[in-house]
Structures are given as C-alpha cells and as structure tokens.
Scaffold this motif. Structure first.
Motif, short mmCIF file in Angstrom:
data_model
loop_
_atom_site.label_atom_id
_atom_site.label_comp_id
_atom_site.label_asym_id
_atom_site.label_seq_id
_atom_site.Cartn_x
_atom_site.Cartn_y
_atom_site.Cartn_z
N VAL A 56 0.84 -1.21 0.00
CA VAL A 56 0.00 0.00 0.00
C VAL A 56 0.87 1.25 0.00
O VAL A 56 0.62 2.19 -0.77
N VAL A 57 1.89 1.26 0.83
CA VAL A 57 2.76 2.44 0.91
C VAL A 57 3.49 2.66 -0.42
O VAL A 57 3.52 3.78 -0.94
N LEU A 58 4.04 1.60 -0.97
CA LEU A 58 4.80 1.72 -2.22
C LEU A 58 3.90 2.13 -3.39
O LEU A 58 4.23 3.06 -4.14
N LEU A 59 2.77 1.46 -3.54
CA LEU A 59 1.87 1.81 -4.64
C LEU A 59 1.31 3.21 -4.49
O LEU A 59 1.14 3.93 -5.49
N SER A 60 1.01 3.64 -3.27
CA SER A 60 0.51 4.99 -3.05
C SER A 60 1.56 6.03 -3.43
O SER A 60 1.25 7.03 -4.08
N PHE A 61 2.79 5.78 -3.04
CA PHE A 61 3.87 6.70 -3.38
C PHE A 61 4.05 6.80 -4.89
O PHE A 61 4.15 7.91 -5.44
N ILE A 62 4.07 5.64 -5.55
CA ILE A 62 4.24 5.64 -7.01
C ILE A 62 3.07 6.33 -7.69
O ILE A 62 3.26 7.14 -8.62
N TYR A 63 1.85 6.07 -7.22
CA TYR A 63 0.67 6.67 -7.84
C TYR A 63 0.65 8.18 -7.64
O TYR A 63 0.35 8.93 -8.57
#
Length: 152
Positions: free
Chosen positions: A44-51
């Motif tokens: 969740v943290v990684l995908l949110s940052f990338i998005y």
C-alpha cells in the motif's frame, strides 16, 4: 503433532502435549498473519507513493494553471480509477489482516498464559516439576515461545 513435542516422553502427559501443540499452531497462525499484514502494508505504501508521484508529474504539474483542467484530465483517464480502486482495496485488506493478526495474537497469548498459569497442574509430580524447564527450553529454542514468564 510436532516431532519435538512428541519426543517429550515421560516429562509431559498427552493433555499437556496437546496444549503445547495448540500453542505452536496458534503461534504459527499469528506469525503468518503478521507477515501478510506487513507485506500488504508495504505494498500500500509503495503503490501509493508511485501513484501520487505519477499524479504529480502527469496531472498536477502540466495542468497546474487550472483546477478544472486538472480535474478533467484526472477524470478522463480510466487508469486513475483502477489505481484508486486497487490502493483502496489493498488498504481495506491491510486493515482486515491487522484485525485478524490482533485476534490471533490474543488467542496465542491467552493460551500461552494459560499454560503458564496451569503449570502446577500440568506437572504435578515432583520429578516432572523439576524437569519442566527442559520443556520450556525446548519450546523457546524450537518455536520461540516463552513459557517462563507471562509478559511478552
């Protein structure tokens, strides 16, 4: 039943072995849920940052002159909908896993503390009582379950 628990011979009776087996199973369940929760949380943290980085460079920077233009570009791209649904779904799954992990931890700790509380009943004979530390050390060494103290 775990082989180390089965090999406890005269130090423990069958009921005690079953309790030890159950605490090992609950510890394994707790550890598995803990790992899954951590994995999903980092996803969740990684995908949110990338998005959000994508949104910043593809929507916010080029169309910063007008909120209406930013909103229009954001809504017109279906990729944004899929990303939001994925991130929100993963966030919800993370919270479900957290609740399951907390429940599994409570069950594990309750059974572990019950074994500690009932140790006088489980090892009634004097010789068994003197040798219970062998069982406790085996549980600590093989399964990382501390039966010496109730505190985590």
């Amino acid at each position: 039943m775990e082989t180390a628990i089965m090999m406890l011979d005269e130090r423990t009776d069958q009921a005690t072995r079953q309790m030890l087996q159950k605490v090992v199973e609950r510890k394994n369940k707790f550890d598995k849920l803990k790992e899954w929760h951590l994995l999903v949380m980092w996803a969740v943290v990684l995908l949110s940052f990338i998005y959000f980085a994508y949104l910043f460079y593809q929507v916010l920077q080029p169309y910063s002159y007008s909120f209406a233009a930013m909103f229009s570009v954001f809504v017109n791209q279906t990729f944004n909908l899929y990303c939001l649904i994925t991130i929100i779904g993963l966030f919800g799954w993370m919270n479900v896993l957290r609740q399951k992990r907390e429940k599994a931890e409570k069950e594990y700790q309750a059974l572990r503390c019950e074994i500690i509380d009932k140790s006088k009943d489980l090892w009634k004979k004097e010789e068994e009582w003197k040798n219970r530390h062998i069982v406790y050390n085996m549980m600590k060494k093989n399964y990382d379950i501390n039966l010496f103290h109730e505190n985590k």
